[in-house]
Design an enzyme around this catalytic site. Structure first.
Site, PDB file in Angstrom:
ATOM      1  N   TYR A  16     -43.226  14.552  79.840  1.00 52.35           N
ATOM      2  CA  TYR A  16     -43.986  13.447  79.242  1.00 52.35           C
ATOM      3  C   TYR A  16     -45.212  13.950  78.479  1.00 52.35           C
ATOM      4  O   TYR A  16     -46.315  13.434  78.661  1.00 52.35           O
ATOM      5  CB  TYR A  16     -44.405  12.444  80.332  1.00 52.35           C
ATOM      6  CG  TYR A  16     -43.296  11.483  80.672  1.00 52.35           C
ATOM      7  CD1 TYR A  16     -42.904  10.519  79.746  1.00 52.35           C
ATOM      8  CD2 TYR A  16     -42.619  11.559  81.875  1.00 52.35           C
ATOM      9  CE1 TYR A  16     -41.855   9.650  80.034  1.00 52.35           C
ATOM     10  CE2 TYR A  16     -41.569  10.688  82.168  1.00 52.35           C
ATOM     11  CZ  TYR A  16     -41.200   9.736  81.232  1.00 52.35           C
ATOM     12  OH  TYR A  16     -40.177   8.882  81.504  1.00 52.35           O
ATOM     13  N   TYR A 143     -39.395   0.376  85.945  1.00 53.17           N
ATOM     14  CA  TYR A 143     -39.208   1.829  85.816  1.00 53.17           C
ATOM     15  C   TYR A 143     -38.585   2.343  87.107  1.00 53.17           C
ATOM     16  O   TYR A 143     -39.164   2.204  88.187  1.00 53.17           O
ATOM     17  CB  TYR A 143     -40.530   2.567  85.559  1.00 53.17           C
ATOM     18  CG  TYR A 143     -40.299   4.062  85.474  1.00 53.17           C
ATOM     19  CD1 TYR A 143     -39.727   4.632  84.339  1.00 53.17           C
ATOM     20  CD2 TYR A 143     -40.596   4.889  86.553  1.00 53.17           C
ATOM     21  CE1 TYR A 143     -39.466   5.990  84.285  1.00 53.17           C
ATOM     22  CE2 TYR A 143     -40.341   6.254  86.497  1.00 53.17           C
ATOM     23  CZ  TYR A 143     -39.777   6.801  85.361  1.00 53.17           C
ATOM     24  OH  TYR A 143     -39.512   8.142  85.305  1.00 53.17           O
ATOM     25  N   ASP A 237     -36.885  -0.519  95.370  1.00 56.11           N
ATOM     26  CA  ASP A 237     -37.321   0.807  94.936  1.00 56.11           C
ATOM     27  C   ASP A 237     -38.776   0.988  95.371  1.00 56.11           C
ATOM     28  O   ASP A 237     -39.705   0.601  94.661  1.00 56.11           O
ATOM     29  CB  ASP A 237     -37.166   0.928  93.421  1.00 56.11           C
ATOM     30  CG  ASP A 237     -37.633   2.291  92.903  1.00 56.11           C
ATOM     31  OD1 ASP A 237     -38.183   3.077  93.702  1.00 56.11           O
ATOM     32  OD2 ASP A 237     -37.456   2.562  91.694  1.00 56.11           O
ATOM     33  N   LYS A 267     -41.650  10.479  96.225  1.00 61.64           N
ATOM     34  CA  LYS A 267     -43.097  10.614  96.030  1.00 61.64           C
ATOM     35  C   LYS A 267     -43.865  10.899  97.330  1.00 61.64           C
ATOM     36  O   LYS A 267     -43.922  12.027  97.754  1.00 61.64           O
ATOM     37  CB  LYS A 267     -43.648   9.398  95.282  1.00 61.64           C
ATOM     38  CG  LYS A 267     -43.097   9.330  93.849  1.00 61.64           C
ATOM     39  CD  LYS A 267     -43.922   8.503  92.892  1.00 61.64           C
ATOM     40  CE  LYS A 267     -43.483   8.756  91.472  1.00 61.64           C
ATOM     41  NZ  LYS A 267     -42.945   7.603  90.777  1.00 61.64           N
TER      42      LYS A 267
HETATM   43  C1  LIG Z   1     -41.632   7.688  89.903  1.00 62.87           C
HETATM   44  C2  LIG Z   1     -40.655   6.619  90.167  1.00 62.87           C
HETATM   45  C3  LIG Z   1     -39.269   6.881  90.189  1.00 62.87           C
HETATM   46  C4  LIG Z   1     -38.708   8.226  89.816  1.00 62.87           C
HETATM   47  O1  LIG Z   1     -39.065   9.210  90.715  1.00 62.87           O
HETATM   48  P1  LIG Z   1     -39.003  10.759  90.266  1.00 62.87           P
HETATM   49  O2  LIG Z   1     -39.240  11.508  91.529  1.00 62.87           O
HETATM   50  O3  LIG Z   1     -40.085  10.943  89.255  1.00 62.87           O
HETATM   51  O4  LIG Z   1     -37.641  10.989  89.700  1.00 62.87           O
HETATM   52  C5  LIG Z   1     -38.422   5.851  90.528  1.00 62.87           C
HETATM   53  N1  LIG Z   1     -38.894   4.628  90.833  1.00 62.87           N
HETATM   54  C6  LIG Z   1     -40.203   4.341  90.826  1.00 62.87           C
HETATM   55  C7  LIG Z   1     -40.652   2.976  91.209  1.00 62.87           C
HETATM   56  C8  LIG Z   1     -41.129   5.323  90.478  1.00 62.87           C
HETATM   57  O5  LIG Z   1     -42.439   5.017  90.435  1.00 62.87           O
END
Ligand SMILES: *Cc1c(COP(=O)(O)O)cnc(C)c1O
Length: 424
Positions: A16, A143, A237, A267
């Site tokens: 990015y 996202y 998610d 994360k």
């Molecule tokens: C960051 C993120 C992802 C993707 O995770 P990566 O480890 O960067 O592939 C998926 N969903 C949400 C809500 C995110 O914030």
């Protein structure tokens, strides 16, 4: 001797990053608490938890110790036909705290893969049952990651534009903002009524990358109950919202009746120390793959599935996360954000201040509201000059700090924001 920064320019392609406009990267040599320290000795206050991953501070000694012990005991083992204690223990502990009735843990490497697995699980679930449900529904501007399936369920944007023709069709419903949640719910119901929706996927309560847009637990629970009514799987998610960012452990906890079928995690899962992804699901989903017919198994797996070092980091991070002191730290951040929001709300340069838990977002008025807004670079550089790491989403600045951040460190970020407001 060339510096790391200089050598980087020769060989590295950053994520990015417009490589021509931003040829220079800051070379970090050490992390400590809420700080990243560069090769020149500058200490940057990490206001965004290094892309939303860090929970307890950088190079936390307890997590470092557990990683080191695990690395010296078992660094990795194949995870098909084999298993190990860190993966089993982490699964047991996650299942105890996850929202909904999660019963099985599928490991992968990151948030995008956790979402890919969720998509494949939900599509194959109906396929295995011989029921024709093949459509996915998501929120506009969502996202969910950068791999193809994850991009497909993400809002169509500049992130996905170059690949638009290759993304499979997904139905998008309007984001449930303050004044249009009835329309958003009606749009969801209209699609669900067609009877062919395999799954609904959403970031519960906060759309992160979109610009920290927030919606209420009541809407979340209405989304989920509509899905339940029309027999559609629910994918939460929680890659960004998980592990306390919104206050409670998971964003779904804000609506106790919002019970997902699948939860995606990454994360903060390892405290932000090493990559790991999890897709958790109910027994009902697992059972649709539990079959004599091998065609019904889930055809998915990554080389580093359930890496023991990553699982050990996950266990160590959970130890820290579940301490009362961590809950108190989060509450302190929440209270301080609250006070700051009250203080700056109504400032003529501010379009909106939003807060959910430990995340506060300030949307600035601008003539160019986009990810590539000119304001973005101005803001980024302004805070960097103050040794604060912020990564504005266009004209939206936000603080998403590690929980170890001290009141005076938070105050320093707030005063930087106030200084920006009064000078622009
Ligand atoms: C960051 C993120 C992802 C993707 O995770 P990566 O480890 O960067 O592939 C998926 N969903 C949400 C809500 C995110 O914030």
């Amino acid at each position: 001797m060339p510096t790391i920064k200089e050598r980087d320019r020769e060989v590295i392609w950053h994520p990015y990053t417009p490589m021509k406009a931003w040829p220079e990267a800051i070379a970090i040599v050490r992390g400590e608490g809420a700080y990243l320290i560069d090769e020149e000795g500058n200490r940057y206050l990490d206001a965004i938890s290094s892309w939303w991953v860090n929970l307890h501070g950088h190079s936390h000694p307890y997590i470092a110790q557990k990683i080191s012990e695990q690395a010296a005991t078992l660094e990795h083992s194949i995870f098909a036909g084999f298993t190990h204690e860190p993966a089993v223990r982490l699964a047991e502990r996650l299942l105890e705290i996850l929202p909904g009735h999660m019963r099985k843990i599928f490991y992968s490497d990151n948030g995008s893969t956790a979402v890919e697995v969720a998509i494949k699980m939900s599509l194959q679930y109906w396929n295995n049952k011989g029921i024709k449900k093949t459509k996915l529904v998501a929120l506009q501007n969502a996202y969910h990651g950068d791999t193809f399936g994850a991009m497909a369920v993400s809002g169509r944007s500049i992130f996905t534009e170059a690949f638009a023709s290759l993304l499979f069709d997904v139905e998008f419903i309007p984001f449930p903002g303050a004044d249009n949640s009835p329309e958003s719910l009606a749009a969801l119901e209209a699609i669900l009524q067609q009877g062919d929706v395999a799954a609904f996927i959403a970031e519960p309560l906060i759309q992160g990358s979109a610009g920290m847009y927030m919606y209420t637990p009541a809407v979340l629970s209405s989304f989920f109950s509509l899905c339940r009514k029309y027999d559609t799987l629910i994918i939460a998610d929680e890659v960004m919202t998980g592990f306390g960012r919104t206050g409670p452990l998971f964003a779904c906890n804000h609506a106790p009746d919002a019970l997902p079928d699948i939860v995606c995690l990454s994360k903060g899962l390892t405290g932000g120390a090493v990559p790991l992804g999890v897709t958790a699901c109910t027994l009902d989903i697992f059972d649709a793959f539990y079959h004599d017919d091998r065609m019904k198994m889930l055809y998915h797996g990554h080389s580093f599935t359930a890496n023991p070092i990553a699982c050990a980091a996950g266990l160590a991070s959970l130890d820290l996360l579940l301490l009362d002191s961590c809950t108190q730290s989060r509450q302190r951040i929440i209270d301080m954000h609250n006070g700051f929001a009250q203080k700056i709300k109504g400032h003529p340069s501010i379009a909106e201040v939003r807060q959910t838990g430990t995340i506060i977002a300030i949307e600035l008025k601008t003539d160019t509201p986009s990810y590539h807004s000119n304001l973005r670079d101005v803001l980024y550089r302004f805070f960097l000059a103050k040794k604060i790491l912020m990564r504005p989403l266009g004209n939206i600045i936000y603080i998403l700090p590690p929980y170890c951040i001290t009141p005076s460190e938070l105050e320093y970020i707030y005063s930087g924001i106030e200084e920006f407001l009064s000078s622009h």
